[in-house]
Scaffold this active site. Structure first.
Site, mmCIF file in Angstrom:
data_model
loop_
_atom_site.group_PDB
_atom_site.id
_atom_site.type_symbol
_atom_site.label_atom_id
_atom_site.label_comp_id
_atom_site.label_asym_id
_atom_site.label_seq_id
_atom_site.Cartn_x
_atom_site.Cartn_y
_atom_site.Cartn_z
ATOM 1 N N HIS A 44 15.908 47.669 -40.398
ATOM 2 C CA HIS A 44 17.290 47.533 -40.848
ATOM 3 C C HIS A 44 17.423 46.223 -41.601
ATOM 4 O O HIS A 44 16.500 45.403 -41.610
ATOM 5 C CB HIS A 44 18.266 47.597 -39.671
ATOM 6 C CG HIS A 44 18.155 46.465 -38.692
ATOM 7 N ND1 HIS A 44 17.005 46.203 -37.977
ATOM 8 C CD2 HIS A 44 19.058 45.522 -38.307
ATOM 9 C CE1 HIS A 44 17.209 45.158 -37.183
ATOM 10 N NE2 HIS A 44 18.435 44.720 -37.373
ATOM 11 N N HIS A 69 19.404 43.459 -41.297
ATOM 12 C CA HIS A 69 19.796 42.139 -40.815
ATOM 13 C C HIS A 69 18.705 41.152 -41.245
ATOM 14 O O HIS A 69 17.516 41.499 -41.290
ATOM 15 C CB HIS A 69 19.949 42.138 -39.290
ATOM 16 C CG HIS A 69 21.285 42.669 -38.833
ATOM 17 N ND1 HIS A 69 21.443 43.362 -37.658
ATOM 18 C CD2 HIS A 69 22.514 42.590 -39.399
ATOM 19 C CE1 HIS A 69 22.724 43.696 -37.521
ATOM 20 N NE2 HIS A 69 23.389 43.236 -38.566
ATOM 21 N N ASP A 110 17.005 38.690 -40.045
ATOM 22 C CA ASP A 110 15.792 38.374 -39.290
ATOM 23 C C ASP A 110 14.753 39.487 -39.368
ATOM 24 O O ASP A 110 13.652 39.340 -38.845
ATOM 25 C CB ASP A 110 16.131 38.038 -37.829
ATOM 26 C CG ASP A 110 17.014 39.069 -37.157
ATOM 27 O OD1 ASP A 110 17.866 39.674 -37.832
ATOM 28 O OD2 ASP A 110 16.858 39.282 -35.943
ATOM 29 N N HIS A 111 15.083 40.586 -40.029
ATOM 30 C CA HIS A 111 14.140 41.697 -40.156
ATOM 31 C C HIS A 111 13.707 41.955 -41.590
ATOM 32 O O HIS A 111 12.919 42.866 -41.836
ATOM 33 C CB HIS A 111 14.752 42.964 -39.563
ATOM 34 C CG HIS A 111 14.989 42.847 -38.089
ATOM 35 N ND1 HIS A 111 14.149 43.375 -37.154
ATOM 36 C CD2 HIS A 111 15.948 42.179 -37.391
ATOM 37 C CE1 HIS A 111 14.589 43.077 -35.942
ATOM 38 N NE2 HIS A 111 15.681 42.349 -36.052
ATOM 39 N N HIS A 124 22.081 50.745 -33.313
ATOM 40 C CA HIS A 124 22.368 49.326 -33.514
ATOM 41 C C HIS A 124 23.723 49.196 -34.210
ATOM 42 O O HIS A 124 24.357 50.187 -34.539
ATOM 43 C CB HIS A 124 21.232 48.705 -34.342
ATOM 44 C CG HIS A 124 21.205 47.203 -34.304
ATOM 45 N ND1 HIS A 124 21.397 46.465 -33.165
ATOM 46 C CD2 HIS A 124 20.980 46.293 -35.291
ATOM 47 C CE1 HIS A 124 21.314 45.177 -33.455
ATOM 48 N NE2 HIS A 124 21.069 45.038 -34.726
ATOM 49 N N ASP A 182 16.155 47.184 -33.833
ATOM 50 C CA ASP A 182 16.995 46.668 -32.746
ATOM 51 C C ASP A 182 17.878 47.827 -32.284
ATOM 52 O O ASP A 182 18.441 48.539 -33.128
ATOM 53 C CB ASP A 182 17.906 45.567 -33.256
ATOM 54 C CG ASP A 182 17.184 44.326 -33.739
ATOM 55 O OD1 ASP A 182 15.938 44.283 -33.723
ATOM 56 O OD2 ASP A 182 17.865 43.394 -34.171
ATOM 57 N N HIS A 230 11.250 39.779 -30.008
ATOM 58 C CA HIS A 230 12.619 39.647 -30.493
ATOM 59 C C HIS A 230 13.506 39.021 -29.420
ATOM 60 O O HIS A 230 14.539 39.558 -29.043
ATOM 61 C CB HIS A 230 13.155 41.041 -30.907
ATOM 62 C CG HIS A 230 14.377 40.988 -31.778
ATOM 63 N ND1 HIS A 230 15.650 41.008 -31.270
ATOM 64 C CD2 HIS A 230 14.525 40.913 -33.119
ATOM 65 C CE1 HIS A 230 16.527 40.969 -32.263
ATOM 66 N NE2 HIS A 230 15.865 40.907 -33.395
#
Lengths: 302, 302
Positions: free
Chosen positions: B56, B58, B60-61, B139, B206, B264
């Protein structure tokens, strides 16, 4: 010095970034990828950033902006953060400003400057204490260096103040007004003070030696300068529009710089020492930076 | 495990990323910011990446994608690199694909999948050896987990081959054709072999616990699962659409997973041990990952 690599990060060096603490200002220059984490290592919070300055939009000088904007938002930094960058990079600024999904609470103030045919120097902001100026450099893409100049001021001379019986709030009055009546006589500030030159910090990267670099460096107390290469690779430096450590040393010497900080080292090299050695052959005060090193702006001369 | 942080990187943990070496494939999942440098620490070259999978968008990914594309280009990686991602993130993919100025020589093959109303599972690629499947997760934003499945095959039984005098190229013929004439008799592969189940690796992040996570984990040899929180913060986990280490352990147990890797982790925690402890209460084989740890896919059962 948050990161000291150039195009390719190494185990030793993160991508480029440097943070300047300057009275109430916190100016982050050229946040390359991973600057957010380097700040964690350095113990710097996003809330300490008041300004971000980008010299150009090669990745090693700007990709860290994406996560920094998001971190500023996540941490609910209460003040606006001005971001200065060459206007020709507007499209990249916008991509990095909104590079992924996040709940945007950041008070980011874009300050693009320059444009078609603009050659500078440009005053980017000016307060009572300082001003920020940009000068064009000579790189493969449009690139500007930055110079933060403290205002020239006056240093009060205690013995002269004492001779007139001046102290406390009365000195403040004189400093603000420039003149004060003492025992029926007009005292001008020049009688009880001497000029105090403002301090200057310059950031020069990425560029060949050029007029802009010289103007930025002129009389700087601290010059942070790229030195991607050693003189043994002077041809590469020229071909890729970069500088050698020797050229950075010469720039500092010729411009009357006090302290020179070298950074932005090519991945082909290891330790910083050969860069320091090369620049020290022509300039006395040289720091060849490693990641997370803190360098002081030299104290005032007198 | 190139990075094991969640939203905020720490001195201990870089933003998320994991690299799966799988025969000729090199699959990079969820490259958060700084993945390029983590690869330098891990001794991984950009040329080892054949696929990038993003769960996805976000930050941090995915924010590490920007510099990875540029590094793949700079290193002149000779093969195409497929990038799989939810189609709803197309705009972010494009921003990261061209986030700053670079000389683009990368052979990047965008593979957006899904779309309005698509619930999966989706087969993203299939070769003779393996296939990659995506399942939707639960998520705050659209998020998909991945599962790489080796094809089921047959294990040749040496004693039966020997009894028939079969060896070398003749065995290869039988394996390819499934049948072979030996001394005037048709030998079927089933007579000299037994089924060999393909190995399976799943990546779940996530998400809250959900059907997609269970389908991904089902019978996996290795499950890499987010466990952002400990059970003491189970309410936060639910509120923010994440999992606890305990829930990850239960997922692994119920799905018959062999080895569970936790990653994570929220910045609020320090060491990995409490996560491992919590999951081990319900599942035997648990690795709570630290950055740069290498975890083996468990060997075949027999």
């Amino acid at each position: 010095m948050l990161g000291t690599a150039s195009q390719v990060p190494t185990q030793r060096r993160n991508h480029n970034a440097l943070f300047l603490r300057w009275d109430a200002l916190g100016v982050l220059f050229d946040p390359g990828e991973g600057t957010q984490r380097q700040m964690a290592f350095a113990g710097l919070a996003a809330s300490q950033i008041t300004h971000i300055c980008i010299t150009h939009f090669h990745g090693d000088h700007c990709l860290g902006l994406a996560s920094l904007v998001q971190r500023i938002s996540l941490d609910r930094v209460a003040h606006p953060v001005e971001i200065h960058y060459p206007a020709s990079g507007q499209v990249y600024f916008e991509r990095l400003r909104n590079a992924s999904i996040f709940h945007d609470l950041a008070d980011i103030v874009p300050r693009p400057f320059g444009g078609e045919g603009v050659t500078g120097p440009l005053e980017l902001f000016a307060t009572e204490e300082a001003r920020l100026v940009a000068y064009p450099l000579d790189h493969r893409v449009e690139c500007w260096g930055y110079r933060l100049e403290e205002r020239d001021a006056r240093r009060m001379l205690p013995e002269r103040l004492a001779a007139l019986g001046l102290r406390g709030p009365r000195v403040g009055e004189l400093q603000r007004a420039g003149v004060l009546e003492v025992d029926g006589r007009q005292i001008r500030i020049e009688e009880v003070s001497e000029p105090r030159r403002g301090q200057r910090v310059a950031v020069v990267m990425d560029t060949r030696p050029c007029d802009g670099a010289r103007a930025l460096a002129d009389g700087a107390d601290l010059l942070v300068c790229e030195s991607t290469f050693l003189s043994s690779e002077a041809e590469d430096a020229h071909a890729y529009f970069h500088m050698t450590a020797r050229q950075a040393g010469e720039l500092a010497r010729d411009a009357g710089v006090r302290r020179l900080v070298l950074t932005h080292f090519s991945q082909r090299y290891g330790a910083s020492q050969p860069f320091a050695d090369e620049a020290r052959a022509v300039h006395a005060d040289v720091v060849a930076a490693d990641d997370l090193v803190t360098v002081a702006v030299p104290k005032r001369h007198d």
